[in-house]
Structures are given as structure tokens and as C-alpha cells.
Design an enzyme around this catalytic site. Structure first.
Site, short mmCIF file in Angstrom:
data_model
loop_
_atom_site.label_atom_id
_atom_site.label_comp_id
_atom_site.label_asym_id
_atom_site.label_seq_id
_atom_site.Cartn_x
_atom_site.Cartn_y
_atom_site.Cartn_z
N CYS A 249 -3.20 -7.23 5.61
CA CYS A 249 -2.48 -8.40 5.08
C CYS A 249 -1.69 -9.15 6.15
CB CYS A 249 -1.55 -7.96 3.95
SG CYS A 249 -2.43 -7.44 2.46
N GLU B 97 0.85 -1.18 0.00
CA GLU B 97 0.00 0.00 0.00
C GLU B 97 0.89 1.24 0.00
OE1 GLU B 97 -3.51 0.20 2.32
OE2 GLU B 97 -3.65 -1.96 2.54
#
Length: 434
Positions: A261, A153
Site C-alpha cells: 500500500c 494487515e
């Protein structure tokens, strides 16, 4: 050569993949079951923050190369290569992955592909063995492949267009050939390709995340030792980074990792290992997870110590809400977890983040929020720096000195200039640092 590609699931992974597939020359149709999300994407808006993505998506929506739908029938008619990009959150009441969205894609799409020479490509992070099970649900003439994603990200567009590797889990030369054709511009730019079987492809992503989580928790464990011994974990990490066997990435001690994640993926990995009868092989990940969660408690303890042992009647400024900078993702955010813990102990917490405020308010409505970093610090008895945005690194500690009640900063990311803050009259406390 241009292909007609579909992307099912337009969350963080799917929206990025769809825009980047259009960028490398394909005609792309994205699907989602959320009509509001589809309406936003059709207008060129991304419903989350990711640097560079909205501009890329708007460009290809305007050109007509990228479209969106809520119809599986339209997806089946449109293309012969279908990427499944849905999420695999942690299952309620369990460490295992929740595969309902992955299963739903196949359940809805597979019957519509009968008689078509289609390739369905899974990109989601799944427990090993999932692809084998799903392959058995494919109609005759349709094949499954697994192509795990490795997005960071804040760097998702770059990681999609210029990845450090592509992994193709395939069962036939034809499936490999079709994937190489889809990714041809990326491969021609020099990206290495690893062609393997289903279980290895699935394990690449879960193993990578487990390794990164282990490296982060290792340096955070060293921070605990450094605090006890009076050593400096930042200097320790610098010395370790010169060892080519170790390297310097992911060796910054701090409040630990979060996001959508690493935490849920290492737990799902442990759960799957147990199902396979090899749970002892991943027992160390339990400690990796425990170390990570302990870092949040450590910041709370330091903050309570800074305000004299009790949060009652004390104002605590929290700089950061996103789990990392250059993102508005607050999933399992250490910053918000710490803020909420302190609030439950009676502290008056006030949070500011450059991009994640809306998401934070939705998930933590009882916390107080500020319109700027300066506003968050007003009257604070202690300042917690918990997301390393550049905006926070650039703050002027001299100007802020007059804003707070007590000039005390706890640097939960070890990213501020300690000497600069101390010279401005602040008590600076890092994690694992004297």
C-alpha cells in the site's frame, strides 16, 4: 436486515470483506478469476496469512452464508450490491497506478446489470477521478459509489468489523441509504460515517497513506540526525509522543515502511497530482519516498561495517521476511530487500520468518532460508532484526550467544531490549540510537 452482497476480487481486501460481510449477517458471493484461489476459499482456506480471518471464513463457508464463484453471470443474478475489491498495483515503468483490474470489473459486470437496480461499490485505492470515469460506464438503473478501505494487515478483521470511520462517496440519497443498510450493524456500534462526493472519498485513502508515510519518514529522518549528533531517536520519539498535536503512533524509527500500500500509493498520488497540474503540491512525497529507501541502504552499510568492510565469506542472519509482523505479505519488504542487497555484495544471507517463508522463497529463490531463528543465527557474523515479530522479541540472547560466530545484532526495528542483549555479551546497534 440481511442483504445479498457480492465481492469481486478475493485477495487480501476482498476475502476479508466477504468474510466480514457474512459475519454481520449478509448472504455473500465472492468472485475471482483465479480458479485455484476459489477452490481454496470454497474449502474454507485463505491463501495468505491474516490473524482470525481463516476461522471466520471457514465458519461462514460451512454455514452456507458465504460462497465463491468464477462467474460474473452468477454474481449479477445473485445480488444488487456489488463490492469491487481488486488490486491497483504500481504500473510497470511508471509511478502511476495500474487500473486494469478495476476497469476489468466494470467491463465484465456492467453489461450484465442492464435493467437491474444495482449499486456497484468501489473499495480499491485509486487515483482521484477514477470513480467519475467509471460512473459513466454504468448502465441505466445502476449506480456507482466509492467506499475506500482502511485495513491494516494483521488487524484486517477488526478494522472491517469495527472501523474507525466509514466513508461513502455517493451521488444520491438512495446510494447512501443502501450503504447505510449494508453497514447497519457496524454503524449501530458507533462507527462514524462521512458522506461525501467521489473525489473526496478517493482522496481520503490516498491522503491518509501519504500522511502516515510522511510521519514514518519524518522520524527516520530524525534518526539520521540523531546518529550524527549522538542523540537517541527512541527517547526523542517518546518525548514527541506526549505532544497531543503529534501523538506517538508511527513514530518508531527503523528500516522503513514497505508492503503493498504505502510505497505504491504515495507514488501513484504524486503521478496523479502531476496529471492534474499540481505536482508541486506533493513534491515533499519524493523526499518521503527517498528517506524510506535510504533506511534500507543504512542497514546494509551498518552490516558491512559490522563484518569489517566486506561481506565476502561472512554469514548474515536476517530475522524477518514479511514487511510487517502478523502477515505473510512480502511486497516491497525492507527485510528481503536488505537481504538481497547483501547477497549481491557477496554475503551469505540466511533468512527466517514465522509466516512468510513460502512467499519469500517464491520471490527470492536464491536466498538461503532457515527453519527457525536459532538455525538462521548459527555461525552468523552479524544478525539483522528487520521484522518485529513477537517471536524475535522473546529470543534469549544468552542462549543465542554460543550459536553465532560474532555476537553482533543490528536492530532495524528498534524493538529489541537493548540492555538485555548487551548484558548477554552482544554488541547491539539500533537505528538512530547510541
Amino acid at each position: 436486515m440481511s442483504a445479498r452482497v457480492t465481492v469481486i476480487g478475493t485477495g487480501y481486501l476482498g476475502a476479508t470483506h466477504a468474510a466480514c460481510m457474512a459475519e454481520i449477517g449478509h448472504e455473500v458471493l465472492g468472485l475471482d478469476v483465479d480458479p485455484d484461489k476459489i477452490a481454496a476459499l470454497r474449502s474454507g482456506r485463505v491463501p495468505f496469512y491474516e490473524p482470525g480471518l481463516e476461522e471466520l471464513l471457514a465458519k461462514h463457508v460451512a454455514s452456507g452464508r458465504l460462497r465463491f464463484t468464477t462467474s460474473y453471470e452468477e454474481v449479477a443474478e445473485f445480488g444488487d450490491i456489488h463490492f469491487s475489491c481488486v488490486g491497483t498495483p504500481q504500473a510497470a515503468g511508471s509511478n502511476a497506478a495500474d487500473l486494469r483490474y478495476v476497469d476489468a470489473v466494470i467491463e465484465n459486470l456492467a453489461p450484465l446489470l442492464a435493467g437491474r437496480p444495482a449499486l456497484v461499490v468501489g473499495k480499491s485505492t485509486v487515483p482521484v477521478g477514477t470513480a467519475e470515469r467509471l460512473a459513466g460506464l454504468m448502465p441505466e438503473g445502476t449506480e456507482l459509489a466509492w467506499n475506500p478501505e482502511f485495513l491494516r494487515e494483521g488487524f484486517a478483521v477488526e478494522d472491517t468489523l469495527r472501523p474507525d470511520r466509514l466513508v461513502f462517496g455517493v451521488r444520491s440519497a438512495e446510494a447512501e441509504e443502501r450503504l447505510r443498510a449494508v453497514y447497519a450493524p457496524v454503524i449501530e456500534a458507533g462507527t462514524p460515517v462521512v458522506v461525501t462526493d467521489f473525489p473526496t472519498a478517493e482522496l481520503v485513502k490516498t491522503s491518509a497513506n501519504a500522511f502516515l508515510a510522511t510521519k514514518i519518514s519524518f522520524i527516520n529522518a530524525m534518526a539520521e540526525v540523531c546518529e550524527a549528533a549522538g542523540a537517541d531517536v527512541s527517547m526523542l520519539a517518546q518525548a514527541l509522543s506526549h505532544d497531543t498535536r503529534i501523538g506517538g503512533r508511527f513514530l518508531r524509527a527503523g528500516v522503513g515502511f514497505g508492503g503493498g500500500c504505502l510505497p505504491k500509493d504515495i507514488r501513484a498520488f504524486m503521478a496523479r497530482a502531476g496529471e492534474l497540474g499540481v505536482d508541486q503540491a506533493l513534491t515533499f512525497l519524493r523526499e518521503v519516498d527517498a528517506i524510506n529507501m535510504r533506511r534500507r541502504t543504512r542497514v546494509v552499510d551498518l552490516a558491512r561495517e559490522a563484518v569489517g568492510g566486506s561481506f565476502l565469506g561472512r554469514r548474515i542472519a536476517v530475522l524477518g521476511a514479511a514487511f510487517k509482523p502478523d502477515s505473510d505479505d512480502i511486497r516491497d519488504s525492507p527485510a528481503l530487500n536488505v537481504a538481497a542487497q547483501i547477497q549481491l555484495m557477496g554475503g551469505n544471507t540466511c533468512v527466517y520468518d514465522p509466516k512468510a517463508m513460502d512467499n519469500a522463497r517464491k520471490s527470492f529463490p536464491t536466498l538461503a532460508y532457515a527453519v527457525s531463528a536459532q538455525d538462521a543465527l548459527r555461525g552468523a557474523h552479524v544478525v539483522l532484526h528487520l521484522t518485529e515479530w513477537q517471536e524475535f522479541r522473546d529470543l534469549d540472547p544468552v542462549a543465542l550467544r554460543a550459536t553465532v560466530t560474532e555476537p553482533y545484532v543490528i536492530d532495524g526495528r528498534n524493538a529489541l531490549d537493548a540492555a538485555r542483549w548487551r548484558a548477554a555479551g552482544w554488541t547491539y546497534r539500533g537505528l538512530g540510537r547510541p
